[in-house]
Design an enzyme around this catalytic site. Sequence first.
Site, mmCIF file in Angstrom:
data_model
loop_
_atom_site.group_PDB
_atom_site.id
_atom_site.type_symbol
_atom_site.label_atom_id
_atom_site.label_comp_id
_atom_site.label_asym_id
_atom_site.label_seq_id
_atom_site.Cartn_x
_atom_site.Cartn_y
_atom_site.Cartn_z
ATOM 1 N N LYS A 1 -5.002 -12.903 -2.045
ATOM 2 C CA LYS A 1 -5.863 -11.817 -2.527
ATOM 3 C C LYS A 1 -7.337 -12.131 -2.257
ATOM 4 O O LYS A 1 -8.104 -11.258 -1.880
ATOM 5 C CB LYS A 1 -5.629 -11.597 -4.029
ATOM 6 C CG LYS A 1 -4.253 -10.996 -4.307
ATOM 7 C CD LYS A 1 -3.958 -10.958 -5.784
ATOM 8 C CE LYS A 1 -2.614 -10.298 -6.051
ATOM 9 N NZ LYS A 1 -2.151 -10.494 -7.415
ATOM 10 N N VAL B 1 -4.586 -5.887 -3.823
ATOM 11 C CA VAL B 1 -5.400 -6.660 -4.780
ATOM 12 C C VAL B 1 -5.621 -5.803 -6.024
ATOM 13 O O VAL B 1 -6.104 -4.676 -5.920
ATOM 14 C CB VAL B 1 -6.778 -7.037 -4.191
ATOM 15 C CG1 VAL B 1 -7.558 -7.910 -5.171
ATOM 16 C CG2 VAL B 1 -6.639 -7.738 -2.855
ATOM 17 N N GLY C 1 9.844 -10.191 -16.390
ATOM 18 C CA GLY C 1 9.424 -9.627 -15.103
ATOM 19 C C GLY C 1 7.927 -9.720 -14.853
ATOM 20 O O GLY C 1 7.433 -9.163 -13.884
ATOM 21 N N ALA D 1 -3.623 -4.211 -7.798
ATOM 22 C CA ALA D 1 -2.719 -3.050 -7.904
ATOM 23 C C ALA D 1 -3.497 -1.733 -8.017
ATOM 24 O O ALA D 1 -3.233 -0.911 -8.870
ATOM 25 C CB ALA D 1 -1.790 -3.225 -9.107
ATOM 26 N N THR E 1 7.546 -4.581 0.837
ATOM 27 C CA THR E 1 8.303 -5.827 0.972
ATOM 28 C C THR E 1 7.315 -6.981 0.808
ATOM 29 O O THR E 1 6.110 -6.773 0.726
ATOM 30 C CB THR E 1 8.947 -5.965 2.373
ATOM 31 O OG1 THR E 1 7.935 -6.338 3.321
ATOM 32 C CG2 THR E 1 9.595 -4.665 2.829
ATOM 33 N N GLY F 1 1.993 -4.994 -12.006
ATOM 34 C CA GLY F 1 3.115 -4.201 -12.490
ATOM 35 C C GLY F 1 3.507 -3.135 -11.480
ATOM 36 O O GLY F 1 2.678 -2.662 -10.698
ATOM 37 N N ASP G 1 -0.565 -16.834 -4.217
ATOM 38 C CA ASP G 1 -0.743 -15.390 -4.289
ATOM 39 C C ASP G 1 -2.236 -15.045 -4.470
ATOM 40 O O ASP G 1 -2.757 -14.123 -3.839
ATOM 41 C CB ASP G 1 0.096 -14.869 -5.477
ATOM 42 C CG ASP G 1 0.049 -13.370 -5.599
ATOM 43 O OD1 ASP G 1 0.488 -12.689 -4.652
ATOM 44 O OD2 ASP G 1 -0.433 -12.881 -6.634
#
Length: 361
Positions: free
Chosen positions: A226, A153, A208, A155, A100, A341, A222
Amino acid sequence: MSSVTRIRSATGGARGGRIALLGTGVVGSAVVARYRQLVERGVPLPPFAWLSNSRAQVANEGSLEDAIARAHAAPRQHGGVPPWAEGEALARGDIVIDATASDTVAGWHAEWLLRGIHVVTANKLGNGGDLARAQAIVDAQREGARYGDSATVGAGLPALRLIRELVAGGDRIHAVEGVLSGSLAWLLSRFDDTRPFSDLVREARDAGYAEPDPRQDLSGEDVRRKLLILARAAGLPLEARDIRVSSLVPDALRDAAPDAVDAQLNTLDKPLRERFVTAYRSDARLCFVGRFDAERGASVGLRALPLSHPLASGHGTENRAAIFSDRYPDRPLVIQGPGAGAGVTAAALLDDVLRIARQAG
Ligand SMILES: NC(=O)c1ccc[n+]([C@@H]2O[C@H](COP(=O)([O-])OP(=O)(O)OC[C@H]3O[C@@H](n4cnc5c(N)ncnc54)[C@H](OP(=O)(O)O)[C@@H]3O)[C@@H](O)[C@H]2O)c1
């Protein structure tokens, strides 16, 4: 609650730990899809006991596909106890996956750890939130439960893990700078002044790559989160206010109501075009960079980097992080790769789950 009863009967108790997923959006759905693929390949993942969004919590009674379809179909609810508050459904050794962006859910991370429940998160508001919350998460791990934050961070790119390993090995981190936003990396790699910047923002949103409200990416908030996570891992106890953020969002766009955002996007075009032309004339490339420096502080914003700079290469949504330390004082250690992603984020989350399950076993 009946859902809690069904969870227990579906899994036969807490032995060996079970997975509870919070968030069935873009990332949560990708976690479910990858979990199913990995189980089909024989990867020994813990059983998936339940999943939850802000509207429903659903037990996995044999078919994860059915469970996520039921969660997606749940009606909007108002009031009542939110699903995450059903903490007593969870037992020591279980693993919560937080997919979330909820501050309330992040506020539970330390509490779950104290109860012996492991936490794996893509939500940056845990160790990228207030310093007191991040410290409570570190302290709570002394009780034995583990915290998997690889997905917060890059991904899952190993920058965060590497910084922790360097520090554990006695190295001192001098500075870290990085291109840490996949959406801003994509926008700036495509921006060559043949189209207005606002056109690219719309394209990124529709594909997206950017948030539905692009101000979330363009504001730099954002990246600030990070950078906080990386700095704290390096031993710098920064608060959000210690990082200077230069937002790309002009005042008129910042103040626009949600339904007026699209009409105000063109306020981005003139200032971005000017920055691009200046950079182009000096053979530089525009990059949105977060940097902390043990001596000189921390900042987030747009920079024109010479083409030879380690952060100036890279394509599309790729993330890059350059680490300077006692061991790497002049030429930094650079990590680069796909860092955004749903697919890579879900993989990072389940990597952390597997690491925890192996260590617990
Ligand atoms: N998308 C990416 O590529 C990416 C990459 C790295 C990290 N992340 C991070 O991953 C997280 C999820 O991103 P996303 O793109 O999947 O967002 P999303 O599509 O908006 O999904 C968020 C999910 O969280 C649920 N939720 C909100 N409050 C909740 C609560 N109190 N209890 C349980 N569930 C709750 C929402 O429920 P409803 O369905 O009921 O609204 C929704 O299912 C964010 O923190 C994001 O920053 C995303």
